[in-house]
Scaffold this motif. Structure first.
Motif, mmCIF file in Angstrom:
data_model
loop_
_atom_site.group_PDB
_atom_site.id
_atom_site.type_symbol
_atom_site.label_atom_id
_atom_site.label_comp_id
_atom_site.label_asym_id
_atom_site.label_seq_id
_atom_site.Cartn_x
_atom_site.Cartn_y
_atom_site.Cartn_z
ATOM 1 N N PHE A 1 91.836 47.005 48.507
ATOM 2 C CA PHE A 1 92.859 48.017 48.266
ATOM 3 C C PHE A 1 92.634 49.237 49.156
ATOM 4 O O PHE A 1 93.547 49.717 49.833
ATOM 5 C CB PHE A 1 92.871 48.430 46.790
ATOM 6 N N ASP A 2 91.394 49.748 49.159
ATOM 7 C CA ASP A 2 91.079 50.936 49.961
ATOM 8 C C ASP A 2 91.377 50.703 51.432
ATOM 9 O O ASP A 2 91.850 51.591 52.145
ATOM 10 C CB ASP A 2 89.597 51.300 49.819
ATOM 11 N N GLU A 3 91.077 49.487 51.880
ATOM 12 C CA GLU A 3 91.153 49.204 53.302
ATOM 13 C C GLU A 3 92.586 48.936 53.779
ATOM 14 O O GLU A 3 92.977 49.370 54.849
ATOM 15 C CB GLU A 3 90.270 47.970 53.608
ATOM 16 N N PHE A 4 93.368 48.218 52.959
ATOM 17 C CA PHE A 4 94.654 47.736 53.465
ATOM 18 C C PHE A 4 95.874 48.328 52.769
ATOM 19 O O PHE A 4 96.986 48.208 53.279
ATOM 20 C CB PHE A 4 94.710 46.196 53.359
ATOM 21 N N VAL A 5 95.707 48.952 51.626
ATOM 22 C CA VAL A 5 96.886 49.404 50.881
ATOM 23 C C VAL A 5 96.993 50.928 50.820
ATOM 24 O O VAL A 5 98.039 51.505 51.128
ATOM 25 C CB VAL A 5 96.884 48.826 49.441
#
Length: 506
Positions: free
Chosen positions: A366-370
RNA sequence: GUCUUGUUAGCUCAGCUGGUAGAGCACGUCACUUUUAAUGAUGUGGCCGAUGGUUCGAAUCCAUCACAGGACACCA
């Protein structure tokens, strides 16, 4: 020495000279009878009057001299008070004999705070001004003001000497007025909803309620260490146990971590707890809260933020797992498989700390892609239980919690959930946090047995939420550094001896 | 923590491949009674962030340090 600058010396000499002429350079008997804003409002009718002046009106205004234009036997100065700035016309022959030449021209200068009495008029250039018939120095400034046109732009000086920033930059004052309004409106909103404002301890025996490193201080009389609070959560929930049904606290939290554009060691949040409600109710009240803020601050719902445009009329909601695929573009077949997630992250050149559980890995995705793609306000719901140690499990799916975080402009603004009120479950969650701590996660939650004890008496089903006020103000004022919404942001000391104070004492 | 850029007069900034420091504002002096960052004349003002090094010579080149800005990492 502190006053060894030659310009300061020169101004100190002027101050002494004024004293020798019987003029108090720090006079205390201000006779101001209006603010500049009121003066301009009341007298703007002069634009439509014959001669554009009214010598029968008389006002006394005061403020700091920002501009000083001498033209022989008459001068224009511009003074500024909190409400605005005003041009003053000062002519030799309207003041007591000798005052203009010996006092005004020689010993009054930009930066001084003065009081001027006179009548309103409009100049040939069409500016509503004040025609001075009395002039008094209220406060001599012995340090010169920064450059009148460029003002002060050096961020370091602006943060270290915020007073100079406030003197020189009017929009900085505006930002902090908005901040003050946001806090005041937040308080009013929750009071109107029937919430009770409470104060809970800032010094905690156990730093709980969040995952963060605390500041430590020492209580001499009790010979014990205390932690500056990282969150008020566990105390506010104790109040729900005690029978209060809706409480909130607006105050500072302290986290002993890095500083950057969105992190300051002390920051302001509101946390509120609402008995007999769920996180679904929190989504509704959050939307209502934003509407309330925007109405009262007169902000458009389409708000620019840097290159972005945020539509505050477009609140979205999506479960975390779903957002990974629909927003983050993560393949749907990997999101429940630890090994596949690790392989996927590695394929994107991202390293993963060993030993992470599924929920933590989903959080990484989540942190990386959203996260950075969530521009319009978005409630991300159904967080994995492993990364939500204080949130209630979903009744239908024990792996997820009844929780949401609100993201705006790619940043977390609020964190909320139906509270975990099962004391045995809570004990288990704390225990698994302890395990995480022992295996190297130094920010895992501490065990708080007293809190478990409180829960054991029964906490009504409750929903609770925290909102970061600083980041919210950043959004509303289009500021991109938390330092620009904090009056006195944390700064390193300038001198080494201050920096290593603690080491010398040991 | 890593990378990167900066630090020169009170403020805003120049200063090129090393030769002993420059402007505007502010301040001083003079002129000017309707200016708008007023104007014109003239003058004062600097340990070039700190410490070492290279060099006949360093604001300039090199190293270390300090502080700041930005990016990244950390902060779920």
């Amino acid at each position: 020495m502190i006053f060894d600058n030659k310009f300061i010396q020169q101004r100190i000499e002027k101050t002494e000279l004024l004293k020798s002429m019987g003029i108090n350079p720090y006079a205390n008997d201000s006779k101001r009878n209006t603010t500049i804003e009121k003066y301009i409002n009341v007298n703007s009718d002069l634009f439509g009057i014959e001669g554009k002046r009214d010598e029968h009106r008389h006002y006394v205004v005061s403020g700091r001299i920002k501009l000083f234009r001498v033209m022989g036997k008459a001068s224009f100065i511009e003074i500024e008070d909190e409400s605005g700035s005003l041009q003053i016309y000062v002519a030799r022959d309207n003041l007591p004999e000798g005052f203009y030449n010996d006092v005004f021209k020689k010993n009054i200068e930009t930066g001084d705070i003065v009081e001027v009495g006179g009548y309103p008029f409009v100049t040939g250039q069409g500016e509503l001004s004040l025609h001075a018939s009395s002039f008094k120095l209220l406060t001599k400034a012995i340090s010169p003001l920064p450059e009148k046109f460029h003002g002060i732009t050096d961020k370091e000086i602006r943060y270290r000497k915020r007073y100079l920033d406030l003197i020189m930059n009017a929009d900085v004052r505006k930002t902090f007025k908005i901040r003050s309004n946001v806090i005041s409106l937040t308080r009013r909103f929750f009071e109107e909803k029937g919430f009770l404002e409470v104060e809970t301890p800032m010094m905690h025996p156990i730093a709980g309620g969040a995952n963060a490193k605390p500041f430590v201080t020492h209580h001499n009389a009790l010979k014990i260490d205390r932690y500056l609070r990282i969150a008020p959560e566990l105390y506010l929930k104790r109040l729900i146990v005690g029978g209060f049904e809706a409480v909130f606290e607006i105050n500072r939290n302290f986290r002993n971590e890095g500083m950057d554009a969105t992190h300051n060691p002390e920051f302001t949040s509101i946390e509120f707890y609402w008995a007999y409600k769920t996180y679904r109710d929190l989504i509704l009240i959050t939307k209502e809260y934003f509407t309330y803020l925007f109405d009262h601050l007169n902000l458009p719902t389409l708000l620019p933020y840097g290159d972005m445009e945020i539509n505050f009329a477009n609140f979205q909601e999506i479960p975390l797992i779903e957002s990974l695929t629909t927003i983050g573009g993560v393949p749907a077949d990997i999101v429940y498989d630890k090994e596949k997630i690790i392989a996927f992250l590695n394929s994107k050149n991202l390293t993963v700390k060993p030993g992470l559980n599924l929920g933590q890995l989903q959080g990484e995705l989540f942190d990386e892609f959203v996260e950075e793609k969530l521009i319009d306000p978005t409630f991300i719901t159904e967080y994995p239980v492993e990364i939500s140690p204080l949130a209630r499990r979903s009744d239908t799916n024990p792996d997820i919690t009844e929780r949401f975080e609100l993201f705006i402009a790619g940043r977390e603004i609020a964190n909320a959930f139906s509270e975990l009120n099962d004391p045995v479950d809570q004990l288990g969650r704390f225990e698994s946090q302890i395990e995480a701590k022992e295996s190297g996660d130094d920010e895992a939650h501490e065990m708080d047995e007293d809190f478990i004890d409180a829960l054991s008496y029964g906490m009504a089903p409750t929903a609770g939420q925290g909102i970061g006020i600083d980041r919210l103000v950043m959004l509303l004022t289009n500021e991109h550094s938390i330092r620009d919404v904090l009056l006195f942001p944390a700064m390193k000391p300038l001198h080494k001896d201050e920096l290593h104070q603690d080491e010398e004492e040991e």
